[in-house]
Design an enzyme around this catalytic site. Structure first.
Site, mmCIF file in Angstrom:
data_model
loop_
_atom_site.group_PDB
_atom_site.id
_atom_site.type_symbol
_atom_site.label_atom_id
_atom_site.label_comp_id
_atom_site.label_asym_id
_atom_site.label_seq_id
_atom_site.Cartn_x
_atom_site.Cartn_y
_atom_site.Cartn_z
ATOM 1 C CG ASP A 173 -1.873 -1.022 1.280
ATOM 2 O OD1 ASP A 173 -2.222 -1.665 0.205
ATOM 3 O OD2 ASP A 173 -1.985 -1.599 2.234
ATOM 4 C CE LYS A 228 2.952 -2.298 -4.728
ATOM 5 N NZ LYS A 228 2.603 -2.118 -3.132
ATOM 6 N N GLY A 271 -4.291 -4.445 -4.777
ATOM 7 C CA GLY A 271 -5.316 -3.324 -5.016
ATOM 8 C C GLY A 271 -4.687 -2.261 -5.223
ATOM 9 C CG HIS A 272 -2.075 -1.644 -8.080
ATOM 10 N ND1 HIS A 272 -1.454 -1.873 -6.892
ATOM 11 C CD2 HIS A 272 -1.095 -1.850 -8.863
ATOM 12 C CE1 HIS A 272 -0.506 -2.266 -6.926
ATOM 13 N NE2 HIS A 272 -0.167 -2.598 -8.388
ATOM 14 C CD GLN A 319 0.858 -8.680 -2.516
ATOM 15 O OE1 GLN A 319 1.725 -9.210 -3.259
ATOM 16 N NE2 GLN A 319 -0.404 -8.466 -2.990
HETATM 17 P P1 IMP Z 1 -2.564 -12.577 1.982
HETATM 18 O O1 IMP Z 1 -1.674 -12.155 0.978
HETATM 19 O O2 IMP Z 1 -4.080 -12.257 1.569
HETATM 20 O O3 IMP Z 1 -2.284 -13.985 2.427
HETATM 21 O O4 IMP Z 1 -2.423 -11.629 3.217
HETATM 22 C C1 IMP Z 1 -1.209 -11.688 3.930
HETATM 23 C C2 IMP Z 1 -0.720 -10.478 4.539
HETATM 24 O O5 IMP Z 1 -0.317 -9.688 3.366
HETATM 25 C C3 IMP Z 1 -1.829 -9.490 5.158
HETATM 26 O O6 IMP Z 1 -1.099 -9.242 6.403
HETATM 27 C C4 IMP Z 1 -2.525 -8.768 4.341
HETATM 28 O O7 IMP Z 1 -3.053 -7.634 4.983
HETATM 29 C C5 IMP Z 1 -1.079 -8.381 3.449
HETATM 30 N N1 IMP Z 1 -1.319 -7.865 2.391
HETATM 31 C C6 IMP Z 1 -1.778 -8.932 1.049
HETATM 32 N N2 IMP Z 1 -1.690 -8.103 -0.200
HETATM 33 C C7 IMP Z 1 -1.564 -6.985 0.428
HETATM 34 C C8 IMP Z 1 -1.446 -5.765 -0.233
HETATM 35 O O8 IMP Z 1 -1.889 -5.501 -1.583
HETATM 36 N N3 IMP Z 1 -1.126 -4.550 0.461
HETATM 37 C C9 IMP Z 1 -1.140 -4.398 1.661
HETATM 38 N N4 IMP Z 1 -0.950 -5.663 2.478
HETATM 39 C C10 IMP Z 1 -1.366 -6.782 1.806
#
Ligand code: IMP
Length: 437
Positions: free
Chosen positions: A16, A19, A43-44, A226
């Site tokens: 977040d 990017k 999520g962009h 991420q």
């Molecule tokens: P997962 O990727 O859904 O398995 O989540 C694992 C961890 O990564 C959690 O803490 C999510 O909140 C975090 N996470 C996954 N994708 C994002 C992203 O695009 N932005 C911020 N945090 C993310």
């Protein structure tokens, strides 16, 4: 290829970082934008004039006609979600014909979301705080060699056959361990039929496409999702995502060698945020954190969850610079800091009465670490219309210089608002090479 034919853009905090905005800005000069890891957990938000686009799988390049958008082999793709994303874009007259999906990308299936949800429930207080998109279980099935791949979307008979091989095992797991009634083969084939029809023709060997693009002298932007601290190897394990989020994954996740990924731009917010559980040394649960959340609209694009907010952490930033080999920084949301009297920057941690500049791997140790802050004067001016470095208030310039010095990597780009136009490129930046100046 020359040094500026490729640029890797990665998140250098906990995701977040903004990017989407930076990649959208740089994609204006790209012939190809390729994602190489993650799935629809990303999520962009891209703002262009009155238009707001929320993209999950699809690279920001899709908004530029003529730019090729690739979903690389290192990704996990949810066909049902991707189908909806395509429909949404097409409804707004954005062409999706330049989107290609790697034949080797793995699929997130509906049962992966069941596993994700129940795993989190069973972990209780120790939950990861995932996005619930089924990311971890899809990567786990890939590693267990029982995943479906995008190539299986190209022929409904192959899709049925692969599912028929896998489903008995999935159903046994679902019923015995996950208290779920399982799925019928016909039921799943029908559920996925529309996605196969739409996505099947988009499935190609994206590694070949990329290699050809480089041979033709095209410019390729690798879009990370991420952030460094969510990396499966280098992040705050187990509070991480399930893919390699660092720049080196751009090669393996898109089917290319490392020589194609020379310039690495790390995106960092001018402060720090995190969603989900896990340690966050510079978190501020007081007024400043609340101000950042409100002024920075810090709510997740994928889940809508309020983000945890805190001060800029240079210990993390230095670590992210090392594990990514960052050659430049993009600092986003500088405008959000306006109005704070003073700004803290964590320069070291104090752990068990010892000062350290290094980010510990041991989470128990990390929980005990206290950030040691350097305090900088804030500013009150609105930055959102400023378009050059020299027009920034002196305190803001001083703050940026301090970040640069603490991290040891030059700042190449600054974002002072969500719109494409609210972007400042440092004079003499290597990004000028990307722009062909
Ligand atoms: P997962 O990727 O859904 O398995 O989540 C694992 C961890 O990564 C959690 O803490 C999510 O909140 C975090 N996470 C996954 N994708 C994002 C992203 O695009 N932005 C911020 N945090 C993310």
């Amino acid at each position: 290829m020359n040094n500026f034919d490729s640029l890797v853009v990665v998140g250098a905090q906990w995701g977040d970082e903004g990017k989407g905005k930076v990649i959208d800005y740089l994609a204006a000069k790209a012939d190809v934008v390729a994602r190489f890891q993650g799935g629809d957990n990303a999520g962009h938000t891209v703002v262009y004039g009155a238009n707001i686009f929320k993209l999950h799988h699809i690279p920001s390049g899709i908004l530029y006609p003529g730019c090729l958008s690739l979903l690389g082999n290192g990704m996990v793709v949810n066909p049902l979600v991707l189908l909806n994303e395509l429909i949404e874009l097409e409804k707004r007259s954005i062409s999706t014909e330049n989107l290609k999906i790697s034949d080797k990308a793995h699929l997130i299936m509906t049962y992966h979301q069941v596993y994700d949800r129940v795993n989190e429930e069973l972990l209780g207080d120790h939950k990861i705080g995932t996005t619930g998109r089924g990311i971890g279980p899809a990567y786990a099935d890939k590693a267990l060699r029982r995943g479906l791949r995008a190539i299986d979307l190209t022929d409904i008979n192959v899709f049925r056959e692969r599912l028929a091989q896998i489903l008995p095992l999935q159903n046994r797991l679902l019923k015995s361990a996950y208290q779920h009634k399982g799925y019928g083969l016909d039921q799943l084939v029908e559920m996925y039929r529309p996605a196969l029809e739409k996505l099947g023709p988009m499935v190609v060997d994206t590694s070949r496409l990329l290699a050809d693009s480089f041979s033709e002298g095209k410019k390729v932007l690798f879009e990370g999702a991420q952030g460094a601290l969510l990396d499966i190897d280098h992040g705050t394990y187990p509070f991480v995502t399930s893919s390699s989020t660092v720049a080196a994954a751009a090669g393996s996740g898109s089917g290319l060698g490392p020589q194609y990924t020379c310039q690495v731009l790390g995106v960092m917010k001018a402060y720090t945020t995190r969603v989900g559980e896990g340690p966050f040394p510079s978190e501020d649960n007081g007024e400043a954190g609340e101000l950042l959340r409100v002024q920075g609209a810090e709510f997740g694009t994928t889940t809508g969850r309020p983000r945890r907010c805190g001060w800029f952490d240079a210990v993390i930033a230095r670590y992210a610079a090392r594990i990514n080999g960052l050659t430049g920084l993009a600092i986003t949301k500088l405008d959000v800091l306006s109005g704070l009297e003073t700004l803290n920057v964590a320069v070291t941690y104090e752990c068990d009465n010892n000062s350290t500049r290094e980010f510990p791997a041991n989470l128990i140790e990390l929980e005990k670490c206290k950030p040691i802050y350097e305090v900088f004067p804030g500013w009150h001016e609105d930055l959102s219309r400023i378009s050059t470095m020299q027009d920034l208030p002196e305190a803001a310039r001083h703050y940026l210089e301090a970040l640069e010095e603490a991290i040891g990597v030059p700042i190449e780009l600054i974002s002072v608002g969500p719109d494409r136009t609210q972007t400042i490129v440092r004079p003499g930046s290597f990004l000028a090479g990307w722009y062909g100046d």
